[in-house]
Design an enzyme around this catalytic site. Structure first.
Site, PDB file in Angstrom:
ATOM      1  N   LYS A 110       0.892  -1.194  -0.032  1.00 54.91           N
ATOM      2  CA  LYS A 110       0.051   0.014   0.218  1.00 54.91           C
ATOM      3  C   LYS A 110       1.045   1.280  -0.072  1.00 54.91           C
ATOM      4  CE  LYS A 110      -3.854  -2.313   2.181  1.00 54.91           C
ATOM      5  NZ  LYS A 110      -4.571  -2.778   3.376  1.00 54.91           N
ATOM      6  N   LYS A 189      -3.346  -9.008 -10.159  1.00 57.46           N
ATOM      7  CA  LYS A 189      -4.794  -9.594  -9.226  1.00 57.46           C
ATOM      8  C   LYS A 189      -5.675  -8.327  -9.255  1.00 57.46           C
ATOM      9  CE  LYS A 189      -5.861  -8.139  -4.818  1.00 57.46           C
ATOM     10  NZ  LYS A 189      -6.851  -8.443  -3.773  1.00 57.46           N
ATOM     11  N   LYS A 192     -10.292  -3.768  -6.141  1.00 62.53           N
ATOM     12  CA  LYS A 192     -11.047  -2.715  -6.233  1.00 62.53           C
ATOM     13  C   LYS A 192     -10.166  -1.279  -6.345  1.00 62.53           C
ATOM     14  CE  LYS A 192     -14.258  -4.113  -2.393  1.00 62.53           C
ATOM     15  NZ  LYS A 192     -13.078  -4.676  -1.634  1.00 62.53           N
TER      16      LYS A 192
END
Ligand code: ADP
Ligand code: TRP
Length: 321
Positions: A110, A189, A192
């Site tokens: 992230k 992958k 969202k």
């Protein structure tokens, strides 16, 4: 047996969520004590827009109900409605080493994508451990990306149990090898957050655009194709019977296959696959207050179980005096 998993309301739910987690959760409700929740506290780590988070939470609940999650056969609630999640998280922080969290792939990933390295993001796995341990879950159906989070939850439970004696059940990850990482349009992958997803309840014209955007290689029509390294094949496979997969594989291996044709077929296949749920989704979407009532009742039901664990934990750590 207790089966538990959660999903973030951080955007529209997609077919990676469906095959990686939602479908198996819905199947488990017939044969286990099921705990399924929308993790809005986790979503706070990436969504900083109150009305949007509230809307996404309602929509995620609507999607799950439309797909067949039955609140009478399960515990189905919104994480933030049960305050024990936050309470247990604080207690577990004190049994979580910094090194354990510093090794988190998800945190590092992230940060590398530009998210602000705040404490919520860093402590994310502790909240997830609390979610799981609060309900003494045995099995946690998730996609491959959550495997390390499960290991962290087990580690924290082990440390606590070591200090205070057996308290928490050590959860097992339930990862189906064939569905562990559903690829997105670009082959990464499906997520969202990567703008590479095909949403479950998507209007047909948008579905067409998304499927047409699936990246394929540049082999000419008269060349044989490679099904095992083709993203379009991998996505198609999810929706097909074994016989239909074998047939598609044959077509790949013979010259003459046009990716455009496989894509057109896939649009219809996906559209028909979710057709039985679309009407239910539309009907439920017209009744947001009903959904809110279902979720509130679900929170009360979950809270009763969470309280049982917290009674024990509060005594052990000394919060009862
Ligand atoms: P996203 O990455 O889209 O934000 P979440 O983190 O909310 O999805 O994931 C919810 C559940 O769906 C988790 O169990 C996760 O492992 C699973 N999941 C998400 N994306 C995929 C995927 N591409 N393949 C398999 N499982 C997935
Ligand atoms: N971290 C999970 C995800 O991003 C969501 C989640 C939160 C979860 N709490 C959980 C999954 C507890 C399983 C069990 O997908």
């Amino acid at each position: 047996m207790r089966v538990l998993s959660g999903i973030q309301p951080s955007g529209h739910l997609h077919i990676g969520n469906f095959f990686g987690m939602m479908r198996s959760m819905i199947q488990w409700q017939a044969k286990s004590e099921l705990f399924c929740f929308i993790v809005n506290l986790h979503a706070l780590t990436t969504v900083n827009d109150g009305p949007l988070l509230a809307l996404n939470t309602l929509e995620a609940a609507t999607d799950f109900l439309a797909l067949g999650l039955d609140p009478d056969k399960s515990h189905f609630w919104v994480q933030g409605d049960v305050s024990e999640h936050a309470e247990l998280t604080w207690i577990l922080h004190n049994f979580t080493s910094m090194g354990l969290l510093e090794r988190s792939h998800s945190y590092k990933d992230k940060i590398s994508r530009g998210l602000v390295p705040n404490h919520g993001l860093f402590a994310y796995p502790v909240l997830m451990a609390a979610d799981i341990l609060l309900y003494q879950a045995n099995l946690v159906p998730v996609g491959q990306d959550q495997k390390q989070h499960l290991e962290i939850a087990r580690d924290i439970a082990g440390t606590f149990n070591h200090v205070f004696g057996p308290t928490f059940t050590l959860p097992e990850p339930g990862i189906d090898e064939n569905l562990a990482t559903i690829p997105g349009l670009d082959g990464q992958k499906m997520s969202k957050s990567y703008n590479n997803a095909i949403n479950i309840f998507i209007p047909k014209d948008e579905l067409k655009k998304r499927v047409m955007a699936i990246v394929t290689d540049a082999r000419a029509v008269d060349e044989p194709k490679d099904p095992d390294n083709c993203n379009l094949f991998a996505i198609s496979k999810l929706f097909l019977s074994d016989a239909a997969v074998a047939e598609l594989r044959e077509r790949y291996l013979k010259p003459g296959l046009k990716y455009g044709e496989v894509k057109k077929e896939l649009v219809e296949i996906i559209w028909n696959f979710f057709a039985p749920y679309r009407q239910a989704r539309e009907d439920l979407a017209k009744r947001p207050d009903f959904i809110r009532d279902v979720m509130r009742e679900g929170a009360q039901k979950a809270s009763r179980v969470a309280q049982e664990t917290m009674e024990v934990v509060r005594v052990k750590v000394g919060l009862k005096y």
